[in-house]
Design a protein around this motif. Structure first.
Motif, PDB file in Angstrom:
ATOM      1  N   ILE A 228       0.834  -1.208   0.000  1.00  0.00           N
ATOM      2  CA  ILE A 228       0.000   0.000   0.000  1.00  0.00           C
ATOM      3  C   ILE A 228       0.867   1.256   0.000  1.00  0.00           C
ATOM      4  N   THR A 229       1.751   1.362   0.985  1.00  0.00           N
ATOM      5  CA  THR A 229       2.461   2.621   1.204  1.00  0.00           C
ATOM      6  C   THR A 229       3.470   2.962   0.121  1.00  0.00           C
ATOM      7  N   GLU A 230       3.985   1.963  -0.586  1.00  0.00           N
ATOM      8  CA  GLU A 230       4.966   2.217  -1.639  1.00  0.00           C
ATOM      9  C   GLU A 230       4.360   2.125  -3.040  1.00  0.00           C
ATOM     10  N   SER A 231       3.051   1.966  -3.116  1.00  0.00           N
ATOM     11  CA  SER A 231       2.404   1.861  -4.419  1.00  0.00           C
ATOM     12  C   SER A 231       2.204   3.244  -5.028  1.00  0.00           C
ATOM     13  N   ALA A 232       1.941   3.269  -6.321  1.00  0.00           N
ATOM     14  CA  ALA A 232       1.691   4.540  -6.999  1.00  0.00           C
ATOM     15  C   ALA A 232       0.354   5.144  -6.582  1.00  0.00           C
ATOM     16  N   SER A 233      -0.586   4.284  -6.139  1.00  0.00           N
ATOM     17  CA  SER A 233      -1.919   4.739  -5.741  1.00  0.00           C
ATOM     18  C   SER A 233      -2.313   4.078  -4.421  1.00  0.00           C
ATOM     19  N   PRO A 234      -1.731   4.541  -3.301  1.00  0.00           N
ATOM     20  CA  PRO A 234      -1.989   3.884  -2.007  1.00  0.00           C
ATOM     21  C   PRO A 234      -3.474   3.775  -1.665  1.00  0.00           C
ATOM     22  N   LYS A 235      -4.222   4.825  -1.900  1.00  0.00           N
ATOM     23  CA  LYS A 235      -5.644   4.815  -1.556  1.00  0.00           C
ATOM     24  C   LYS A 235      -6.397   3.762  -2.346  1.00  0.00           C
ATOM     25  N   GLU A 236      -6.090   3.636  -3.634  1.00  0.00           N
ATOM     26  CA  GLU A 236      -6.794   2.672  -4.474  1.00  0.00           C
ATOM     27  C   GLU A 236      -6.415   1.238  -4.123  1.00  0.00           C
ATOM     28  N   VAL A 237      -5.152   1.010  -3.769  1.00  0.00           N
ATOM     29  CA  VAL A 237      -4.745  -0.336  -3.365  1.00  0.00           C
ATOM     30  C   VAL A 237      -5.419  -0.703  -2.042  1.00  0.00           C
ATOM     31  N   ALA A 238      -5.453   0.242  -1.101  1.00  0.00           N
ATOM     32  CA  ALA A 238      -6.126  -0.011   0.171  1.00  0.00           C
ATOM     33  C   ALA A 238      -7.605  -0.309  -0.052  1.00  0.00           C
ATOM     34  N   ARG A 239      -8.230   0.452  -0.943  1.00  0.00           N
ATOM     35  CA  ARG A 239      -9.642   0.224  -1.245  1.00  0.00           C
ATOM     36  C   ARG A 239      -9.840  -1.152  -1.877  1.00  0.00           C
ATOM     37  N   TRP A 240      -8.961  -1.525  -2.793  1.00  0.00           N
ATOM     38  CA  TRP A 240      -9.051  -2.813  -3.497  1.00  0.00           C
ATOM     39  C   TRP A 240      -8.963  -3.962  -2.495  1.00  0.00           C
ATOM     40  N   ILE A 241      -8.025  -3.864  -1.560  1.00  0.00           N
ATOM     41  CA  ILE A 241      -7.861  -4.912  -0.551  1.00  0.00           C
ATOM     42  C   ILE A 241      -9.081  -4.945   0.367  1.00  0.00           C
ATOM     43  N   ARG A 242      -9.469  -3.793   0.862  1.00  0.00           N
ATOM     44  CA  ARG A 242     -10.595  -3.725   1.795  1.00  0.00           C
ATOM     45  C   ARG A 242     -11.870  -4.292   1.177  1.00  0.00           C
ATOM     46  N   ASP A 243     -12.102  -3.998  -0.082  1.00  0.00           N
ATOM     47  CA  ASP A 243     -13.315  -4.468  -0.749  1.00  0.00           C
ATOM     48  C   ASP A 243     -13.377  -5.980  -0.859  1.00  0.00           C
ATOM     49  N   ARG A 244     -12.243  -6.649  -0.731  1.00  0.00           N
ATOM     50  CA  ARG A 244     -12.192  -8.101  -0.893  1.00  0.00           C
ATOM     51  C   ARG A 244     -12.154  -8.854   0.428  1.00  0.00           C
ATOM     52  N   LEU A 245     -12.155  -8.152   1.524  1.00  0.00           N
ATOM     53  CA  LEU A 245     -12.101  -8.819   2.821  1.00  0.00           C
ATOM     54  C   LEU A 245     -13.489  -9.302   3.218  1.00  0.00           C
ATOM     55  N   PRO A 246     -13.601 -10.564   3.650  1.00  0.00           N
ATOM     56  CA  PRO A 246     -14.886 -11.057   4.136  1.00  0.00           C
ATOM     57  C   PRO A 246     -15.188 -10.458   5.506  1.00  0.00           C
ATOM     58  N   ASN A 247     -16.384  -9.927   5.651  1.00  0.00           N
ATOM     59  CA  ASN A 247     -16.819  -9.397   6.937  1.00  0.00           C
ATOM     60  C   ASN A 247     -15.768  -8.468   7.548  1.00  0.00           C
ATOM     61  N   PRO A 248     -15.349  -7.434   6.813  1.00  0.00           N
ATOM     62  CA  PRO A 248     -14.264  -6.575   7.314  1.00  0.00           C
ATOM     63  C   PRO A 248     -14.659  -5.827   8.569  1.00  0.00           C
ATOM     64  N   GLY A 249     -13.649  -5.472   9.358  1.00  0.00           N
ATOM     65  CA  GLY A 249     -13.897  -4.696  10.560  1.00  0.00           C
ATOM     66  C   GLY A 249     -14.158  -5.514  11.799  1.00  0.00           C
ATOM     67  N   ARG A 250     -14.049  -6.848  11.702  1.00  0.00           N
ATOM     68  CA  ARG A 250     -14.177  -7.698  12.879  1.00  0.00           C
ATOM     69  C   ARG A 250     -12.901  -8.499  13.044  1.00  0.00           C
ATOM     70  N   GLY A 251     -12.794  -9.150  14.198  1.00  0.00           N
ATOM     71  CA  GLY A 251     -11.588  -9.898  14.492  1.00  0.00           C
ATOM     72  C   GLY A 251     -10.883  -9.387  15.730  1.00  0.00           C
ATOM     73  N   TRP A 252     -11.494  -8.379  16.405  1.00  0.00           N
ATOM     74  CA  TRP A 252     -10.925  -7.879  17.651  1.00  0.00           C
ATOM     75  C   TRP A 252     -10.945  -8.975  18.712  1.00  0.00           C
ATOM     76  N   PRO A 253     -10.062  -8.897  19.698  1.00  0.00           N
ATOM     77  CA  PRO A 253     -10.079  -9.911  20.755  1.00  0.00           C
ATOM     78  C   PRO A 253     -11.391  -9.897  21.525  1.00  0.00           C
ATOM     79  N   TRP A 254     -12.069  -8.766  21.547  1.00  0.00           N
ATOM     80  CA  TRP A 254     -13.378  -8.698  22.191  1.00  0.00           C
ATOM     81  C   TRP A 254     -14.501  -8.843  21.166  1.00  0.00           C
ATOM     82  N   ASP A 255     -14.130  -9.115  19.914  1.00  0.00           N
ATOM     83  CA  ASP A 255     -15.080  -9.399  18.833  1.00  0.00           C
ATOM     84  C   ASP A 255     -16.011  -8.227  18.549  1.00  0.00           C
ATOM     85  N   ARG A 256     -15.542  -7.029  18.848  1.00  0.00           N
ATOM     86  CA  ARG A 256     -16.318  -5.848  18.558  1.00  0.00           C
ATOM     87  C   ARG A 256     -15.420  -4.630  18.728  1.00  0.00           C
ATOM     88  N   ARG A 257     -15.803  -3.517  18.143  1.00  0.00           N
ATOM     89  CA  ARG A 257     -15.079  -2.275  18.408  1.00  0.00           C
ATOM     90  C   ARG A 257     -15.405  -1.796  19.820  1.00  0.00           C
TER      91      ARG A 257
END
Length: 257
Positions: A228-257
């Motif tokens: 991401i950080t060394e790419s020509a388009s960091p924002k677009e690479v981050a978006r591309w990865i995020r869009d492909r994550l199943p159920n993004p935003g979970r996985g905390w040790p308390w299973d919630r924010r």
């Protein structure tokens, strides 16, 4: 007022942000299999110029990592800068603590980090010292196995950690990869860590080319740095990865924010 939720039968989860209280043994426990398809995106910043990307990462990163080189270069100001510019995104300080645990924990947690790393090879006394300070701050620790990379067992079979230790960081080191080592043993190790009951943060050479294999083993945290950080388009690479994550935003040790 607190409500609780048992995860793997051993965790009481507080509604207070960043706080977990163990009910039993001082051991990291994984989420139930039914909740395993959950990924957090941690974006690793290793150079001062990467801080210019903070505003672009706010919409995609669950955790901003202040990498070890950046901590050495800018110190605690890198943590406070990330907190000021991305107040809604948690910060991990990649201290790779091996001694002086209380002092380092007080410094980074006092600066606003919600997470820090401690090496798996550090003494149990260091683990305990860091764990106590993490508990006092309501913070979380990741135990980093980078010094054990490539070994059959990343952790001793009887390994136990303080309650505030939330993840095992399965980490492919940078220098061997830059020298041509293309091993994917760290990706393959995730399932073994899950089988042992640990939540996993996976790091090392992760990007668009390896994302499918990484998602297949379902770590709780996916750590992406230079892809991401060394790419020509960091924002677009981050978006591309995020869009492909199943159920993004979970996985905390308390299973919630």
């Amino acid at each position: 007022m607190q409500t609780s939720l048992e995860v793997a039968g051993l965790w009481q989860i507080s509604t207070t942000k960043h706080t977990t209280v163990g009910l039993a043994a001082c051991r990291i426990r994984c989420l139930k299999q039914s909740r395993r398809a959950a990924l957090l995106l941690q974006v690793a910043f290793d150079k001062p110029e990467h801080l210019a990307l903070l505003a672009q990462m706010k919409a995609f990163a669950d955790i901003i990592e202040i990498g070890t080189p950046l901590l050495k270069r800018l110190g605690l100001s890198a943590i406070t800068t990330a907190r000021e510019l991305c107040p809604e995104v948690m910060v991990l300080a990649d201290t790779k603590t091996v001694d002086g645990g209380q002092f380092e924990a007080d410094m980074v947690f006092g600066a606003g980090a919600a997470f820090m790393t401690v090496l798996s090879c550090a003494s149990s006394a260091t683990h305990e010292a860091v764990g106590k300070r993490a508990a006092a701050f309501g913070a979380t620790v990741a135990v980093d196995t980078v010094t054990e990379a490539g070994k059959k067992e990343l952790l001793p079979l009887n390994a136990v950690f303080p309650e505030s230790f939330g993840y095992v960081a399965v980490h492919s080191p940078t220098d061997p990869r830059l020298a041509g080592n293309i091993s994917t043993s760290h990706i393959e190790a995730v399932r073994k860590m899950h089988d042992r009951g640990f939540l996993v943060s996976l790091a090392g050479g992760i990007g668009p080319d390896t994302l499918e294999a990484v998602i297949a083993v379902e770590p709780e945290i996916l750590v992406v740095g230079s892809a991401i950080t060394e790419s020509a388009s960091p924002k677009e690479v981050a978006r591309w990865i995020r869009d492909r994550l199943p159920n993004p935003g979970r996985g905390w040790p308390w299973d919630r924010r």
